[in-house]
Motif scaffolding. Structure first.
Motif, PDB file in Angstrom:
ATOM      1  N   LYS A  30     -49.274 -98.578 -43.571  1.00  0.00           N
ATOM      2  CA  LYS A  30     -48.501 -97.337 -43.610  1.00  0.00           C
ATOM      3  C   LYS A  30     -49.392 -96.143 -43.276  1.00  0.00           C
ATOM      4  CE  LYS A  30     -45.102 -94.903 -46.446  1.00  0.00           C
ATOM      5  NZ  LYS A  30     -44.375 -94.887 -47.744  1.00  0.00           N
ATOM      6  N   ARG A  43     -49.783-103.511 -47.239  1.00  0.00           N
ATOM      7  CA  ARG A  43     -48.646-102.663 -46.861  1.00  0.00           C
ATOM      8  C   ARG A  43     -49.054-101.206 -46.768  1.00  0.00           C
ATOM      9  NH1 ARG A  43     -44.768 -99.356 -48.895  1.00  0.00           N
ATOM     10  NH2 ARG A  43     -45.761 -99.303 -50.934  1.00  0.00           N
ATOM     11  N   LEU A  44     -49.802-100.720 -47.777  1.00  0.00           N
ATOM     12  CA  LEU A  44     -50.187 -99.314 -47.807  1.00  0.00           C
ATOM     13  C   LEU A  44     -51.165 -98.965 -46.683  1.00  0.00           C
ATOM     14  CD1 LEU A  44     -50.577 -98.688 -51.651  1.00  0.00           C
ATOM     15  CD2 LEU A  44     -48.705 -97.969 -50.168  1.00  0.00           C
ATOM     16  N   GLU A  45     -52.090 -99.887 -46.381  1.00  0.00           N
ATOM     17  CA  GLU A  45     -53.058 -99.620 -45.307  1.00  0.00           C
ATOM     18  C   GLU A  45     -52.359 -99.530 -43.947  1.00  0.00           C
ATOM     19  OE1 GLU A  45     -55.732-102.809 -46.024  1.00  0.00           O
ATOM     20  OE2 GLU A  45     -56.941-101.691 -47.485  1.00  0.00           O
ATOM     21  N   GLU A 101     -44.423 -95.058 -55.434  1.00  0.00           N
ATOM     22  CA  GLU A 101     -45.682 -95.022 -54.689  1.00  0.00           C
ATOM     23  C   GLU A 101     -46.391 -96.373 -54.705  1.00  0.00           C
ATOM     24  OE1 GLU A 101     -48.000 -91.808 -56.240  1.00  0.00           O
ATOM     25  OE2 GLU A 101     -46.463 -90.314 -55.747  1.00  0.00           O
ATOM     26  N   TYR A 102     -46.194 -97.124 -55.775  1.00  0.00           N
ATOM     27  CA  TYR A 102     -46.837 -98.430 -55.895  1.00  0.00           C
ATOM     28  C   TYR A 102     -45.879 -99.582 -55.606  1.00  0.00           C
ATOM     29  CZ  TYR A 102     -51.000 -96.122 -57.521  1.00  0.00           C
ATOM     30  OH  TYR A 102     -52.126 -95.334 -57.580  1.00  0.00           O
ATOM     31  N   ASN A 103     -44.708 -99.213 -55.047  1.00  0.00           N
ATOM     32  CA  ASN A 103     -43.748-100.227 -54.576  1.00  0.00           C
ATOM     33  C   ASN A 103     -43.378-101.233 -55.659  1.00  0.00           C
ATOM     34  OD1 ASN A 103     -42.153-100.986 -52.375  1.00  0.00           O
ATOM     35  ND2 ASN A 103     -43.537-102.658 -51.835  1.00  0.00           N
ATOM     36  N   GLU A 163     -49.663-105.481 -51.593  1.00  0.00           N
ATOM     37  CA  GLU A 163     -49.409-104.049 -51.640  1.00  0.00           C
ATOM     38  C   GLU A 163     -50.499-103.268 -50.910  1.00  0.00           C
ATOM     39  OE1 GLU A 163     -47.336-100.559 -52.530  1.00  0.00           O
ATOM     40  OE2 GLU A 163     -46.797-102.671 -52.344  1.00  0.00           O
ATOM     41  N   SER A 172     -53.493 -94.247 -53.985  1.00  0.00           N
ATOM     42  CA  SER A 172     -52.953 -95.518 -54.459  1.00  0.00           C
ATOM     43  C   SER A 172     -53.836 -96.681 -54.005  1.00  0.00           C
ATOM     44  CB  SER A 172     -51.525 -95.709 -53.931  1.00  0.00           C
ATOM     45  OG  SER A 172     -50.689 -94.676 -54.376  1.00  0.00           O
ATOM     46  N   ILE A 173     -54.289 -96.631 -52.759  1.00  0.00           N
ATOM     47  CA  ILE A 173     -55.163 -97.689 -52.228  1.00  0.00           C
ATOM     48  C   ILE A 173     -56.447 -97.785 -53.055  1.00  0.00           C
ATOM     49  CG2 ILE A 173     -56.640 -98.291 -50.256  1.00  0.00           C
ATOM     50  CD1 ILE A 173     -54.379 -97.236 -48.440  1.00  0.00           C
ATOM     51  N   ILE A 208     -51.106 -91.842 -50.546  1.00  0.00           N
ATOM     52  CA  ILE A 208     -51.250 -93.292 -50.294  1.00  0.00           C
ATOM     53  C   ILE A 208     -52.700 -93.719 -50.440  1.00  0.00           C
ATOM     54  CG2 ILE A 208     -50.950 -95.121 -48.585  1.00  0.00           C
ATOM     55  CD1 ILE A 208     -48.602 -93.441 -47.455  1.00  0.00           C
TER      56      ILE A 208
END
Length: 888
Positions: free
Chosen positions: A829, A825-827, A747-749, A822, A878-879, A875
């Protein structure tokens, strides 16, 4: 002895060699063995019309799974293969070939035509049997039968003569289903009905005394030329005054009566119906009740005959319909026309609209034969799987009609009846007579007709074992155990086989009937040549391998449910084969320094995998016994892929790469035991790859094989040890926890090269002590620098957290990732997922989609939206955490 498996599994280089090995060693052939229980299946014989389709692929895979399973269980397993002559269908196929040569069967004559059909049979029978071999069918090829071979032809004559002598076969002139294209009679089951968008024409029938008319509604005005009456219901007050009066038949100026009959439905049309005994089965019965002599107005080709009158003689039935409508309009006798949807019968082979037609045919009286067949299923002596088909079967038998068994074609079993030109004697005999037994005349001629294809097929379960001879094979292998077939031939074949079994042998032909679903494309359409959506089994074998075809089609097909196929679905089996191959290759590569340990002190992981193996064995056995093939396939898949490869092999890698040789050899010994047992469990589903690996396994390990082939090895049959359930529960939780730890990393790549730290918080003392015993292995499996175990941990800051059944996991990762990259990337996604959610939401708010799409498709869209929402929530969590790190 070191044995290398090639880096990749190549089915094309393995399957033919393996099948040749099986055939050479005669593993498929079975003979009666005293004191051993038999298990027998007779194949539903494929028609020699063409090559096999994917429906055959499904059904024959099912049968092969059953026969291989029982063979490994120690039964004397016999699977009889063969093909069906398929009278009308094969004759049509050969006639199409002749048309390409600009000729017809009638042009070349009966003898030459039949010779050509035999040539066709030889060509396509070979292709069919080769196809069955290609997909791995372990049939007893030494007993291959054909419904027109010498033995089965004798059985057909024997059955006919026996039934005739009992008065159960008779010849009569009745209304039957007639195909104008094939020019032959059809049974009721062979006339497949479909809804047609047609019309109801309302026609005025003038009274002879000119006092008025009666309006009659019909869907087939071309048959009115054969009308002999107009019928009304005696209780219909509208027509009481007309009963007994005389009408003038429009266009024919023939006088016909108004009659009263209870059959007439006052609610249909005008409540008055035309009665055409020669061209409608219901009208035929009315005609019998009222003494009306049928008048046929069409010939065998569906052309209007002399009885139709000079205006319509020689016209095709539909051409005549159009002219009759025009003529009625001109005479102002057509009251009105309405759109009308009605059920229309079609020839089951050429799809021509059938014509009810009066003809002299041979019939079997079915009521006496149906009684024991009904009782056998109703009492549970024969069982359907799924059980819902029992009701369908019983309903049909309770309403059964006599079976029209004569066909006006050339390909098939000639009816064993001869007629004497000298004295008119009818001779019914098993052997061809030379002279009339009454007048000794040599001028005798055999009946021109052939028997319905199904008349030979209904004898299949016992004629294939030698009946009417009382053979050792018939005595040993009959009744057979299981019939696997499709729902569309329950009436054609299944019910009739049960009737024949009781009539000729006195026993049911099989005890279990498995009805598999229909193979469809991804859109839910039945696969057919006309739609061009069929999948050739040999194409799939060539692309993915036979094992991939077999496993894929079984694992996605629930009991009795239709299966939705595309080429991509076969990747399931292909990927599974590759996973098994790679795991086996990994294990074989460990054997160069392996020595079998004298003692095995089992670790918790060892106990876990052996317990799961025994559990899987039990599930597979129970599922197969209940004909839940997909459940058994899924259980093996889950065990090999997830329990063995993902969990056990990964869990013990620290041991394999450690310095303790004794532990390493013990682990490899467990590998060999689990892999060898798994191969035996999987063998009925994927016979080729399991045989190849099984042979290599014994060669590499130096162990003595228990037998020459895995297909005759003993079926794994052991139950999980109840004493191990406590430790098994702990290991299951450990695997759940490791998966949660890995998911946090994902989840945190976090790259595999980066380590993190975990805190495991659990209030369960037993579990804390259990995982504390081997923290070093746990660190390697979770790629952690440090793991702390606590019963009361409290975090100072917000940390990535996961929940498992016995506690919580906390992860620290400040130095493991680029926080800004990161977050970006997550935003992005989340933005993509929100767009996907919007598309699905729009679809689910569309009323047309919800009403017209199959329920399964709608359900998948709802599940898709739910999953997308869950992904977004994860996600976003995580953000939020990464932003808290950035703001420290």
């Amino acid at each position: 002895m070191p044995v290398d498996l090639p880096k990749q599994y190549e089915p094309g280089r393995v399957e033919d060699r393996i099948y040749g090995f099986w055939e050479k060693n005669n593993f498929f052939h079975a003979v009666p063995v005293k004191d051993r229980e038999p298990f027998s299946i007779v194949i539903p014989p494929p028609n020699v019309t063409s090559v096999l389709h994917m429906g055959h692929g499904l059904n024959n895979t099912i049968q092969d799974i059953l026969i291989r399973h029982k063979r490994m269980q120690g039964y004397v397993a016999e699977w009889i293969p063969g093909t069906d002559h398929a009278g009308i269908a094969t004759q049509n196929a050969v006639e199409k070939e002749l048309s390409k040569e600009h000729t017809t069967r009638k042009s070349i004559g009966r003898d030459k035509f039949v010779k050509k059909v035999w040539e066709w049979k030889e060509k396509y029978e070979k292709r069919i049997l080769d196809q069955l071999k290609k997909i791995g069918c372990s049939c007893d090829w030494k007993r291959t039968r054909f419904t027109m071979d010498e033995g089965l032809s004798f059985a057909v004559r024997k059955a006919f003569v026996e039934l005739y002598k009992k008065g159960l076969i008779y010849k009569g002139r009745y209304i039957i289903n007639w195909c104008p294209r094939c020019e032959t009679a059809l049974s009721d089951e062979e006339a497949e009905h479909e809804d047609h968008k047609g019309h109801l024409w309302y026609i005025k029938y003038p009274l002879k005394d000119s006092s008025g008319h009666i309006t009659v509604a019909t869907t087939r005005p071309e048959t009115m030329l054969g009308d002999l009456a107009v019928a009304v219901n005696p209780s219909d007050r509208r027509y009481k005054k007309f009963i007994g009066k005389t009408l003038l038949l429009p266009l024919a100026d023939r006088e016909i009566p108004v009659i009263a009959d209870e059959f007439v439905d006052p609610e249909f049309g005008t409540g008055a119906v035309k009665v055409t005994p020669a061209h409608d089965p219901n009208d035929f019965e009315i005609g019998v009740r009222h003494g009306l002599k049928p008048l046929t107005v069409m010939d065998e080709k569906g052309m209007m005959n002399d009885n139709a009158g000079p205006e319509y003689r020689g016209m095709d039935r539909y051409e005549a319909r159009e002219k009759i409508i025009i003529d009625l309009e001109e005479k102002k006798l057509l009251d009105k026309t309405e759109n009308h949807v009605h059920s229309v019968g079609h020839c089951y082979r050429c799809h021509t609209v059938i014509e009810p037609y009066i003809s002299e045919q041979w019939f079997v009286k079915m009521k006496p034969l149906a009684e024991p067949a009904l009782k056998a299923v109703a009492s549970g002596g024969i069982n359907f799987y799924p059980a819902r088909w029992t009701k369908v079967y019983i309903n049909w038998l309770e309403n059964i009609k006599d079976w029209c068994i004569s066909r006006q074609i050339w390909w098939g079993h000639r009816i064993p009846v001869w007629y004497c030109d000298g004295c008119g004697e009818k001779i019914v005999d098993i052997k061809d007579p030379v002279r009339c037994p009454v007048c000794s005349s040599g001028k005798i001629k055999q009946d021109e007709d052939v028997l319905d294809t199904w008349f030979s097929s209904w004898l299949w379960p016992f004629s294939t074992f030698g009946w009417p001879e009382n053979t050792q094979e018939l005595d040993y292998f009959y009744p057979t155990n299981t019939l696997s077939t499709a729902s569309e031939i329950i009436f054609f074949w299944v019910a009739r086989m049960i009737m024949a079994g009781f009539e000729f042998i006195g026993k049911e032909p099989f005890r279990d009937i498995y009805i598999h679903g229909t193979v469809r494309d991804e859109q839910g359409r039945k696969m057919s040549k006309s739609l061009g959506n069929g999948i050739d089994p040999l194409d799939i074998v060539g692309k993915y391998g036979a094992d991939a075809l077999r496993f894929s089609i079984i694992v996605i097909t629930a009991q009795g449910q239709d299966v939705y196929l595309s080429d991509q679905k076969f990747e399931i089996g292909r990927n599974f084969a590759n996973k098994l191959w790679n795991a086996s290759r990994f294990i074989l590569n460990l054997l160069s320094d392996f020595e079998e340990p004298s003692e095995k002190e089992l670790s918790s992981d060892d106990k876990y995998i052996l317990y799961k193996l025994a559990q899987t064995s039990e599930i597979v056995k129970k599922s197969l016994n209940k004909y839940r093939f997909n459940d058994s396939a899924q259980a093996i898949y889950d065990f090999i892929w997830h329990e063995f490869c993902d969990k056990y092999i990964e869990s013990v890698k620290p041991v394999l790469y450690g310095s303790d040789v004794l532990k390493k050899n013990k682990t490899i010994s467990i590998f060999l035991e689990v892999l060898e047992t798994s191969l035996r469990l999987l063998h009925p589903f994927m016979p080729f790859i399991t045989e190849e690996i099984w042979q290599k396994l014994f060669e590499a390990s130096g162990k003595k094989k228990p037998c020459e082939s895995i297909m005759i090895a003993a079926w794994p049959d052991f139950k999980p040890k109840k004493s191990d359930t406590g430790i098994i529960s702990l290991v299951e939780v450990k695997h759940e926890m490791i998966k949660a730890m890995r998911n946090l990393r994902s989840e945190y790549n976090i790259p595999p090269s980066k380590n993190v730290s975990f805190v495991i918080k659990s209030g369960d003392k037993e579990y804390r002590e259990f995982i504390g015993e081997d923290l070093s292995a746990l660190k390697k499996l979770s790629k952690a620098d440090d793991i702390k175990i606590s019963s009361s941990y409290k975090q100072d800051d917000a940390l990535p957290t996961a929940v498992f059944s016995r506690g919580n996991i906390f992860m620290t990762l400040e130095s493991s990732i680029d926080t800004d990259a990161e977050l970006d990337r997550l935003e992005k996604k989340v933005s993509r997922i929100e767009k996907d959610i919007s598309v699905v939401s729009k679809k689910l708010s569309n009323r047309n989609f919800l009403e017209r799409a199959p329920k399964d498709v709608v359900r998948k869209e709802i599940e898709k939206k739910k999953k997308l929402r869950e992904d977004t929530d994860k996600i976003n969590a995580s953000i939020e955490y990464l932003r808290s790190l950035k703001n420290k």
